[in-house]
Every structure is written in structure tokens, then in C-alpha cells.
Design an enzyme around this catalytic site. Structure first.
Site, short mmCIF file in Angstrom:
data_model
loop_
_atom_site.label_atom_id
_atom_site.label_comp_id
_atom_site.label_asym_id
_atom_site.label_seq_id
_atom_site.Cartn_x
_atom_site.Cartn_y
_atom_site.Cartn_z
N ASN A 90 0.81 -1.22 0.00
CA ASN A 90 0.00 0.00 0.00
C ASN A 90 0.85 1.27 0.00
O ASN A 90 0.42 2.29 -0.55
CB ASN A 90 -0.91 -0.03 1.25
CG ASN A 90 -1.48 1.33 1.56
OD1 ASN A 90 -2.44 1.79 0.93
ND2 ASN A 90 -0.87 2.03 2.53
N TYR A 149 3.15 9.24 -11.77
CA TYR A 149 2.31 8.51 -10.81
C TYR A 149 1.53 7.42 -11.55
O TYR A 149 1.49 6.26 -11.11
CB TYR A 149 1.36 9.49 -10.11
CG TYR A 149 0.43 8.81 -9.13
CD1 TYR A 149 0.92 8.29 -7.93
CD2 TYR A 149 -0.92 8.67 -9.42
CE1 TYR A 149 0.06 7.65 -7.04
CE2 TYR A 149 -1.78 8.04 -8.53
CZ TYR A 149 -1.28 7.53 -7.35
OH TYR A 149 -2.12 6.88 -6.48
#
Ligand code: NAP
Length: 263
Positions: free
Chosen positions: A90, A154
Site C-alpha cells: 500500500n 504517478y
């Protein structure tokens, strides 16, 4: 709701945001939880909360972008827990910046944390996972599939993680190994990264959802054969519209972003 009693769950970046909510959610479902992050103060606070629910939970201070000893770190967490059943990759960083303003150093830093680091953790743990079975849940992003404005690196880092996960699932499936790989594509959740410096302003009109809404969908993947989910699920329909005509989809993104800029 999946019962996680007896499961050992390792959540990277479990000290804030989505990771924190998922770590607490896993403990509430009966799991022993390990979390890691850089800031010791945040980790201590969360560990105290976790231990009230799940006393054997643990935390680790680590910079996952520092590759020295990362494999040793992963095996150490596995030893401490007595075997990780669920790895939730995560930890990650956003980067809202146009391609014209990105430096090579920034590109490499984002790729290191969001892509290369989880790959190293998975690689280190894979032989043990193959021996005893496991779930790997990679937290990617809708950006991986939709390439939003000012999110090139990203989006690319998450797309790399998603492509890796797809191929990994195929390789493990061909070999009939009992390791289930999953990808989660969050939309927009209300967490710290929207206020980080060194990012262009967040201009999307999409309302930020509370992190509580993503916990159930993530934890319900454990032991489940589903590969990929979008939260909220309507993003799946947007992605489905992209692939038949990527040229038109990207033209639509440009005109939408121009509209946002002149609004
Ligand atoms: N929020 C959203 O809308 C959204 C949307 C799509 C995808 N995602 C993805 O969901 C994941 C979690 O994001 P979030 O929004 O919950 O962000 P967040 O609140 O900033 O959480 C990131 C976590 O990762 C840790 N971390 C960051 N850099 C690290 C490093 N170098 N080494 C170790 N730990 C590190 C942070 O703790 P420290 O800073 O103390 O290290 C924190 O625990 C990310 O992968 C993100 O890309 C989020």
C-alpha cells in the site's frame, strides 16, 4: 465479511490514510497485523490502537525507497509474524506534475517507491508464499488505467505495478501455485497526499471519499479469486469506455483539463 482470525497481514504504509484504515479493519476481523512506514511517531500511535484489538501486532520503521536490506527486512517481518498470509503493498507517493515540469530524479524516486519497492518485497517473499499459499494485494490507482492530467509518473508507476501483477498472476497460475495476486484501483480518497508540497494543486471535481469505504472491498479480496477492483466501482465503466478508442479518450481528457483550467 471475510473472517481473518488466525491470518497474519502485513500492510506497508499502514500508519496513515488507506493503509491505516485497512490495518485496523484487518485487526477487527481477527488478524494479527504488521505495519511499516518512515515516521516512528505515527507508527507508535497506530500500533497502540492495533494492539488493543490484536495484541500481537507489530510495527517497523523503514524507508521502502531505500533498497539496501529491503529483502532482509521482508524476510524478517515474515519470521516475526510466523509467516505472512496476506501482503498488502500500500505504501506509495503521489506526484501531480506535468511531464514538462518533471525532473528525471523525481521520475526515478516515484518509480522506486511505487513500483520497484513492492516488486522487491514480493520477490523476496515469493518462495515462502509458494510453499504455504498467500494473498498479495497491490494498491494501484485508477490513474494506472486512465492516465489523468499532470500524473504521468504517478500513473506510470501504478501501471507498472498493475502490469507486473497481471503477469505474476499468469505465471503463478500456469505453475498452479496457491498465491492469489490482486490489484485495487482506488479513486479519490480523503488522505494526506492531497496536501503535500511539491505537487500541482488537486483540481478534480470528484469528491473525496472517506477511507472507511475502501476497507471492506480490499479485505474481501483475501482468499477470493477476483483479480482487480475499482473503488468506487463506477470507475470500471469509465475504463471500459477508454480501451475501444484510446485516441478519443485522450482527446476527451485534454478538453476536460482545458475546461478545468479556464473555469
Ligand atoms: N488517497 C487516494 O485517493 C488514492 C488514490 C489512488 C491510489 N492511492 C494509493 O493508495 C496508497 C495509500 O495512499 P494514501 O492516500 O493512503 O496515502 P498516505 O496517507 O500518504 O499513506 C502512505 C503511507 O505510506 C507510508 N510511506 C510513504 N512513503 C514511504 C516510504 N518511503 N517508506 C515507507 N513507508 C512510506 C506513509 O508513512 P510515512 O510517510 O511515515 O512513511 C503512509 O503510512 C498509495 O499507494 C496511493 O498511491 C491513493
Amino acid at each position: 465479511m471475510t473472517d481473518l482470525s488466525g491470518k497474519r497481514v502485513f500492510v506497508t504504509g499502514g500508519s496513515t490514510g488507506i493503509g491505516l484504515a485497512v490495518a485496523l479493519g484487518a485487526a477487527e476481523r481477527g488478524a494479527t497485523v504488521a505495519i511499516c512506514a518512515r515516521r516512528p511517531d505515527k507508527l507508535s500511535e497506530v500500533l497502540a490502537e492495533l494492539r488493543e484489538i490484536s495484541p500481537d501486532s507489530r510495527s517497523y520503521v523503514v524507508d521502502l525507497a531505500d533498497f539496501n536490506h529491503l529483502e532482509k527486512f521482508a524476510l524478517g517481518v515474515d519470521n516475526d509474524l510466523g509467516g505472512i498470509d496476506v501482503l498488502i503493498n500500500n505504501a506509495g507517493t503521489p506526484k501531480r506534475r506535468t511531464v514538462m515540469n518533471l525532473t528525471t530524479e523525481t521520475v526515478e524516486a516515484v518509480m522506486s517507491l511505487n513500483y520497484a519497492s513492492p516488486v522487491r518485497l514480493m520477490h523476496a517473499l515469493l518462495p515462502r508464499f509458494i510453499d504455504r499459499g498467500a494473498d498479495i494485494i497491490n494498491i494501484s490507482s485508477v490513474a494506472a488505467r486512465l492516465s489523468p492530467p499532470a500524473e504521468a509518473v504517478y500513473a506510470a508507476s501504478n501501471a507498472a505495478l498493475t502490469a507486473w501483477s497481471e503477469s505474476m498472476r499468469v505465471d503463478l497460475g500456469i505453475a498452479s501455485h496457491d498465491v492469489r495476486v490482486h490489484v485495487v484501483n482506488p479513486g479519490v480518497f480523503d488522505t494526506e497526499p492531497f496536501n503535500l508540497p511539491d505537487n500541482d494543486p488537486f483540481t478534480s471535481p470528484i469528491e473525496k471519499a472517506p477511507v472507511s469505504e475502501i476497507v471492506g472491498p480490499i479485505l474481501d479480496l483475501i482468499g477470493n479469486d477476483k483479480f482487480e477492483i475499482y473503488v468506487p466501482s463506477w470507475f470500471e465503466d469509465v475504463v471500459a469506455k477508454k480501451f475501444p478508442d484510446t485516441t478519443a479518450f485522450l482527446a476527451g481528457s485534454i478538453s476536460w483539463a482545458r475546461g478545468q483550467a479556464s473555469a
